[in-house]
Scaffold this active site. Structure first.
Site, mmCIF file in Angstrom:
data_model
loop_
_atom_site.group_PDB
_atom_site.id
_atom_site.type_symbol
_atom_site.label_atom_id
_atom_site.label_comp_id
_atom_site.label_asym_id
_atom_site.label_seq_id
_atom_site.Cartn_x
_atom_site.Cartn_y
_atom_site.Cartn_z
ATOM 1 C CG HIS A 78 -0.530 0.242 2.507
ATOM 2 N ND1 HIS A 78 -0.598 -0.676 3.520
ATOM 3 C CD2 HIS A 78 0.032 1.339 3.063
ATOM 4 C CE1 HIS A 78 -0.111 -0.173 4.628
ATOM 5 N NE2 HIS A 78 0.287 1.048 4.379
ATOM 6 C CD GLU A 90 -4.572 -1.230 3.736
ATOM 7 O OE1 GLU A 90 -3.573 -1.704 3.149
ATOM 8 O OE2 GLU A 90 -4.626 -1.105 4.975
HETATM 9 C C1 GLP Z 1 1.396 3.598 7.085
HETATM 10 C C2 GLP Z 1 1.300 4.876 6.259
HETATM 11 C C3 GLP Z 1 2.021 4.726 4.940
HETATM 12 C C4 GLP Z 1 3.420 4.165 5.182
HETATM 13 C C5 GLP Z 1 3.301 2.806 5.818
HETATM 14 C C6 GLP Z 1 4.647 2.121 6.022
HETATM 15 O O1 GLP Z 1 0.470 2.657 6.711
HETATM 16 N N1 GLP Z 1 -0.054 5.249 6.001
HETATM 17 O O2 GLP Z 1 2.102 6.006 4.303
HETATM 18 O O3 GLP Z 1 4.111 4.077 3.973
HETATM 19 O O4 GLP Z 1 2.683 2.988 7.083
HETATM 20 O O5 GLP Z 1 5.259 2.591 7.186
HETATM 21 P P1 GLP Z 1 6.755 2.367 7.565
HETATM 22 O O6 GLP Z 1 7.546 3.314 6.742
HETATM 23 O O7 GLP Z 1 6.825 2.710 9.022
HETATM 24 O O8 GLP Z 1 7.076 0.943 7.296
#
Ligand code: GLP
Length: 262
Positions: free
Chosen positions: A139, A144
């Site tokens: 995503h 999603e």
């Molecule tokens: C959340 C945010 C996304 C982000 C994802 C991954 O779901 N809505 O924008 O890319 O987390 O997060 P991380 O970078 O902490 O793995």
């Protein structure tokens, strides 16, 4: 295709983003940065904040639009994306908070908030450079798997996987993680003039491979980057591990002529 840059660590990725953002701000002092939450962009924000301070860059006119927000979570909650963007971007960079927007997750107005957010981005002239993380399920924002590749900003239901992944921000308790959100659509994200996706760690390897080398499919929302004329994917070795053309990406970047630009 997206340019794939394989770096040795998050700090190196952060410096590449910061150089790119600094060039943009120099060329367009009131540029619009597309902002994302999550851990992946943190090194990039840190590097940009350091550069802003070291090079005395004037960011007083820089504007921002964030990707997403939880639905029904008080914006003052420490884990709301409004608070997160303030804490990780607005304050360290010294941006004017009035110029930085986050989708409005208030349940009373959420039915129209998406359309209004897209209209506000358009009225402001569009996002110049959008930073993106990626979920383990592919995503982007909170789009999603199954999200329309043409979608605008709207309400979405979070998958259980995303709520499990994000429980770490809510005392490791999935029950505290909101079930719904408002997120820029994939169609909205694709309108940004440049996309920079950051992914680190083995947990992202499968999603990165599907994004860059898989078929374009709403089942891997990030694969929509293949439709964008100026997308850059910056990954560490672990996140790059499943890429078939890894050697080509490395060679292309290591031998990149200065005239090719970022
Ligand atoms: C959340 C945010 C996304 C982000 C994802 C991954 O779901 N809505 O924008 O890319 O987390 O997060 P991380 O970078 O902490 O793995």
């Amino acid at each position: 295709m997206a340019e794939v840059i394989i770096v040795s660590n998050e700090d190196e990725a952060g410096r590449i983003y910061a150089d790119c953002a600094a060039q943009l701000i120099a060329a367009k002092p009131n540029c619009i940065l597309g902002l994302a939450t999550g851990s992946s962009p943190l090194a990039a924000y840190k590097a940009l904040a350091a550069k802003v301070e070291a090079d005395h860059i004037d960011v007083s006119q820089v504007r921002g639009f964030a990707l997403d927000e939880y639905a029904g979570l008080d914006p003052k909650h420490p884990q709301s994306y409004r608070s997160t963007i303030d804490r990780t971007v607005v304050e360290p960079l010294g941006l004017n908070p009035e110029l930085v927007h986050v989708p409005n997750g208030n349940l009373d107005t959420i039915a129209t908030a998406g359309r209004e957010y897209d209209a506000a981005i358009e009225a402001a002239g569009g996002v110049d450079m959008q930073i993106l993380g990626i979920g383990t399920d592919g995503h982007i924002g909170f789009n999603e798997p199954g999200s329309s590749l043409a979608s605008g900003t709207r309400i979405k239901t979070l998958t259980e996987q995303t709520r499990v992944d994000n429980a770490r921000f809510f005392d490791n308790d999935i029950n505290q993680v909101p079930t719904h959100c408002i997120t820029q659509g994939i169609g909205t994200i694709l309108k940004a003039r440049q996309l920079v996706l950051l992914a680190f760690g083995a947990g992202k390897a499968e999603a990165v491979a599907a994004t860059v080398e898989g078929g374009i499919s709403s089942f891997c929302p990030a694969s929509a980057l293949q439709l964008h004329p100026h997308a850059t994917v910056i990954v560490d070795e672990a996140a790059a591990a499943r890429l078939q053309n890894r050697d080509y990406y490395k060679w292309a970047y290591d031998n990149k002529p200065a005239w090719q630009g970022i």
